[in-house]
Design a protein around this motif. Structure first.
Motif, mmCIF file in Angstrom:
data_model
loop_
_atom_site.group_PDB
_atom_site.id
_atom_site.type_symbol
_atom_site.label_atom_id
_atom_site.label_comp_id
_atom_site.label_asym_id
_atom_site.label_seq_id
_atom_site.Cartn_x
_atom_site.Cartn_y
_atom_site.Cartn_z
ATOM 1 N N ASP A 267 24.183 17.283 23.033
ATOM 2 C CA ASP A 267 23.254 16.160 22.904
ATOM 3 C C ASP A 267 22.110 16.531 21.951
ATOM 4 O O ASP A 267 21.746 15.751 21.064
ATOM 5 C CB ASP A 267 22.708 15.841 24.305
ATOM 6 C CG ASP A 267 22.055 14.478 24.360
ATOM 7 O OD1 ASP A 267 22.439 13.594 23.563
ATOM 8 O OD2 ASP A 267 21.163 14.292 25.211
ATOM 9 N N ARG A 268 21.554 17.739 22.108
ATOM 10 C CA ARG A 268 20.485 18.183 21.205
ATOM 11 C C ARG A 268 21.021 18.387 19.788
ATOM 12 O O ARG A 268 20.412 17.952 18.814
ATOM 13 C CB ARG A 268 19.874 19.494 21.711
ATOM 14 C CG ARG A 268 18.968 19.326 22.917
ATOM 15 C CD ARG A 268 18.222 20.605 23.232
ATOM 16 N NE ARG A 268 19.075 21.647 23.776
ATOM 17 C CZ ARG A 268 19.339 21.797 25.067
ATOM 18 N NH1 ARG A 268 18.834 20.952 25.953
ATOM 19 N NH2 ARG A 268 20.115 22.768 25.498
ATOM 20 N N LEU A 271 21.400 15.317 17.655
ATOM 21 C CA LEU A 271 20.212 14.705 17.045
ATOM 22 C C LEU A 271 20.129 15.072 15.571
ATOM 23 O O LEU A 271 19.805 14.251 14.725
ATOM 24 C CB LEU A 271 18.941 15.189 17.754
ATOM 25 C CG LEU A 271 18.693 14.634 19.147
ATOM 26 C CD1 LEU A 271 17.476 15.305 19.751
ATOM 27 C CD2 LEU A 271 18.509 13.131 19.100
ATOM 28 N N MET A 272 20.409 16.347 15.284
ATOM 29 C CA MET A 272 20.360 16.794 13.899
ATOM 30 C C MET A 272 21.628 16.349 13.162
ATOM 31 O O MET A 272 21.575 15.953 12.004
ATOM 32 C CB MET A 272 20.220 18.319 13.867
ATOM 33 C CG MET A 272 19.735 18.881 12.559
ATOM 34 S SD MET A 272 18.124 18.229 12.070
ATOM 35 C CE MET A 272 17.005 19.290 13.011
ATOM 36 N N ARG A 274 23.295 13.735 13.639
ATOM 37 C CA ARG A 274 23.142 12.306 13.328
ATOM 38 C C ARG A 274 22.421 12.108 12.005
ATOM 39 O O ARG A 274 22.800 11.271 11.193
ATOM 40 C CB ARG A 274 22.352 11.654 14.466
ATOM 41 C CG ARG A 274 22.174 10.172 14.367
ATOM 42 C CD ARG A 274 21.116 9.731 15.373
ATOM 43 N NE ARG A 274 19.816 10.301 15.059
ATOM 44 C CZ ARG A 274 18.774 10.325 15.877
ATOM 45 N NH1 ARG A 274 18.884 9.840 17.100
ATOM 46 N NH2 ARG A 274 17.621 10.845 15.502
ATOM 47 N N GLY A 299 16.970 19.754 8.855
ATOM 48 C CA GLY A 299 16.844 21.049 9.507
ATOM 49 C C GLY A 299 18.144 21.421 10.200
ATOM 50 O O GLY A 299 19.200 20.875 9.895
ATOM 51 N N ASP A 300 18.068 22.384 11.134
ATOM 52 C CA ASP A 300 19.288 22.738 11.846
ATOM 53 C C ASP A 300 19.010 23.089 13.302
ATOM 54 O O ASP A 300 17.896 23.433 13.677
ATOM 55 C CB ASP A 300 20.044 23.869 11.142
ATOM 56 C CG ASP A 300 19.150 25.040 10.848
ATOM 57 O OD1 ASP A 300 18.897 25.824 11.787
ATOM 58 O OD2 ASP A 300 18.687 25.170 9.695
ATOM 59 N N VAL A 301 20.058 22.962 14.108
ATOM 60 C CA VAL A 301 19.963 23.261 15.535
ATOM 61 C C VAL A 301 20.964 24.370 15.859
ATOM 62 O O VAL A 301 22.095 24.369 15.348
ATOM 63 C CB VAL A 301 20.262 22.010 16.393
ATOM 64 C CG1 VAL A 301 20.364 22.369 17.869
ATOM 65 C CG2 VAL A 301 19.193 20.946 16.187
ATOM 66 N N TYR A 302 20.529 25.308 16.710
ATOM 67 C CA TYR A 302 21.374 26.407 17.154
ATOM 68 C C TYR A 302 21.313 26.432 18.672
ATOM 69 O O TYR A 302 20.219 26.447 19.250
ATOM 70 C CB TYR A 302 20.829 27.715 16.566
ATOM 71 C CG TYR A 302 21.456 28.984 17.086
ATOM 72 C CD1 TYR A 302 22.452 29.639 16.362
ATOM 73 C CD2 TYR A 302 21.031 29.550 18.288
ATOM 74 C CE1 TYR A 302 23.019 30.818 16.829
ATOM 75 C CE2 TYR A 302 21.599 30.726 18.768
ATOM 76 C CZ TYR A 302 22.593 31.352 18.035
ATOM 77 O OH TYR A 302 23.150 32.520 18.505
ATOM 78 N N GLU A 303 22.475 26.397 19.326
ATOM 79 C CA GLU A 303 22.511 26.382 20.784
ATOM 80 C C GLU A 303 23.467 27.463 21.274
ATOM 81 O O GLU A 303 24.577 27.590 20.756
ATOM 82 C CB GLU A 303 23.039 25.022 21.290
ATOM 83 C CG GLU A 303 22.167 23.833 20.948
ATOM 84 C CD GLU A 303 20.970 23.677 21.891
ATOM 85 O OE1 GLU A 303 21.067 24.178 23.038
ATOM 86 O OE2 GLU A 303 19.970 23.079 21.482
ATOM 87 N N GLU A 304 23.029 28.207 22.300
ATOM 88 C CA GLU A 304 23.878 29.280 22.823
ATOM 89 C C GLU A 304 24.137 29.021 24.299
ATOM 90 O O GLU A 304 23.204 28.815 25.071
ATOM 91 C CB GLU A 304 23.141 30.605 22.629
ATOM 92 C CG GLU A 304 24.045 31.809 22.651
ATOM 93 C CD GLU A 304 23.271 33.082 22.323
ATOM 94 O OE1 GLU A 304 22.702 33.173 21.222
ATOM 95 O OE2 GLU A 304 23.220 33.970 23.206
#
Lengths: 366, 366
Positions: A267-268, A271-272, A274, A299-304
């Protein structure tokens, strides 16, 4: 026609049938509610020709009769009436009077003879299922029904009975949702395809508890009987995709992950994604970690996320929505993701049981 | 800039200032949230040039700095973060990193020097009022603010201090809403006109309890201080209608009626009135009865309500919405309707007290 009915009963009936009312139609009568009081009781019917809903209501009939009332206006007026008994009278010229306490509304009815008959469906081939189970089956598949009309058969969901299992399948060319239940009694094998819109309305009429429903079908229509209500839907014509041939039978990587964590992270990331228009989220699977990344000009999102994994490391990418859609309707705390290669479908399954299965195609990345 | 802040505190701050953020602007910086961490603490600011909101948040500042972040994206990302402390760092090139548990988002900030300064408003002329009172005054007048721009001054509400009374007035040429409160301390007399949109946002920031607010104004701007938040709104230029001259001082017919009954009856009548396009509801007042009627091609509605009346019988007609609007925001069980003739305004008052008054013009009927 002269009848007396409790306001709440009438509202319930209107809410039930109105789901099948045409919103805009060249036939005004399809934007109406058919009302008939006779020896069988009081029935309301709406139909948009594809879907029809008929319901019987408790009331006191003083004089029989029938009429079609402008649906939207009639519904709004009844909903706003004072609490109490409603008296409805209709004269020979189809002038309708709706009276309740100090409120009296008169309106002109439409000729009931112009209202289309609902299709007859015999109960020769029928089966029975609990309301919450059917409601759940619809909820867990309907979201995967195709919304574009390029392949009309995919705008419906397959309902299949085989070896005493009822299976519901929806697919749109990018993902497939399948939900299976064992039937309590033997039933004739069949395959029908119900339009997504009709199935969705049927789902909304079902209770989380309540009596069993009876489902019967013939060549062109299916009828679902829920207590005093009958829903008759026209079936889609043509053959559904042979879904069994699509389901992968093997996997090279299996990931076990907390469904909630996976949903929140995607989901987070979406956002990016999209902002980048393509809604793409990359999955990197290795060392008992799932790393999700997305990027765009913004920008960018990183999820672990910690996972339990078996098999090979993998890098693969998906349209984020195809994952969030399925994670919203799965009730399991922990789920399995099975992968073969980064260009073959991923299968999402509950860790326990085989009632639900979801297949999603990856997006090729270079 | 390096700072650590609780997610909930940051969300609260974003929600507060975002009300003043421009939705679509030729200046990208106005679609952003200005963030500044310095000796005064952490402040967030949004402004669309007409309205500005600044709020101070509790946090741990490790290194000072400032930046403007793309507002919508930043807000969505923060709202979806896992529960926990959020770390925000900004390097010299305005690259921003937002980190929380296993989630890390990077985005490019905008130059904070391009963000417009909020207007300075001195506290030379200020007064104090309780939050729930101001909230109520706004709620009971804002709906009557003009929505069309033909007379710009009417798109705002008048805020007047005279003889230690604070009066708020809104009117749109068809109706006028007035709400009055005594101030607890003497205050300088003044008349300012606050744009409806700004006043509405101020109303949303107010609590049903909570500390008093301080309101100060100068020639062009008003500032409302609510705890750690300052709202600065540009005032409308020009003279407001001399509303005292419009208020009738006499009446020939007084009707006392239950507000809820009147609302329900007009609501039903307006369903039919709406079909007739003009939204007209007729009032017949006589023999301690109020009869409401409406009609259209679709039919007609007749409503009878018991009333207590003084004075002459009357037939008069109104736009239904002007009555339902006011009945929605009056908290009184019983209200007075004062009439003079069927072409002069009706005044709606609570039976008790004179804090609220509403004037509505009738529609001429032939």
């Amino acid at each position: 026609m002269i009848l007396h009915i409790e306001k709440e009963e009438l509202i319930f009936g209107i809410n039930t049938v109105q789901r099948a009312m045409a919103v805009k139609s060249t036939l005004p009568v399809l934007e109406g509610i058919y009302i008939c009081a006779d020896a069988k009781g009081l029935q309301l019917i709406c139909t948009d020709l594809s879907l029809g809903i008929q319901t019987f209501l408790a009331c006191d009939i003083e004089e029989e009769g029938k009429v079609v009332l402008p649906g939207r206006l009639f519904a709004e007026i009844v909903r706003k009436l004072p609490d109490g008994d409603v008296d409805i009278t209709i004269d020979d010229n189809l002038n309708v009077t709706i009276q309740c306490m100090g409120s009296r509304t008169k309106m002109k009815g439409l000729d009931p003879e112009t209202f289309p008959d609902l299709a007859e469906v015999s109960d020769a081939s029928s089966f029975t299922i609990a309301q919450p189970v059917l409601k759940d089956m619809i909820r867990q598949t309907i979201f995967a029904v195709a919304t574009d009309e390029t392949r009309p058969i995919l705008t419906g969901a397959l309902l299949e009975i085989q070896q005493n299992n009822l299976t519901m399948v929806a697919l749109d060319g990018y993902r497939l949702a399948l939900r299976k239940e064992a039937l309590s009694a033997p039933s004739e094998e069949k395959q029908i395809v119900i339009p997504g819109k009709s199935l969705s309305e049927i789902g909304k009429l079902l209770d989380d508890d309540g009596d069993d429903v009876h489902i019967m079908s013939q060549d062109t229509h299916v009828m679902v009987e829920i207590k005093n209500t009958r829903v008759i839907a026209r079936l889609l014509d043509g053959e559904f995709i042979k879904y069994r041939q699509i389901m992968p039978t093997d996997h090279h990587t299996r990931v076990q992950v907390a469904a909630r964590d996976l949903f929140d992270s995607i989901d987070r990331a979406s956002l990016m994604a999209r902002e980048g228009k393509n809604n793409l989220v990359r999955f990197q699977i290795s060392e008992n970690k799932l790393i999700l990344t997305s990027n765009s000009e913004m920008g960018d999102v990183y999820e672990e996320i910690p996972i339990a994994m078996e098999g090979q490391d993998l890098e693969i990418a998906f349209n984020a929505r195809y994952f969030t859609d399925v994670l919203k309707i799965m009730d399991d705390e922990t789920i399995n993701l099975d992968f073969t290669t980064n260009i073959s479908p991923c299968v999402v399954n509950p860790v326990e049981g085989d009632k639900f299965s979801y297949l999603v195609l990856p997006v090729r990345i270079y």
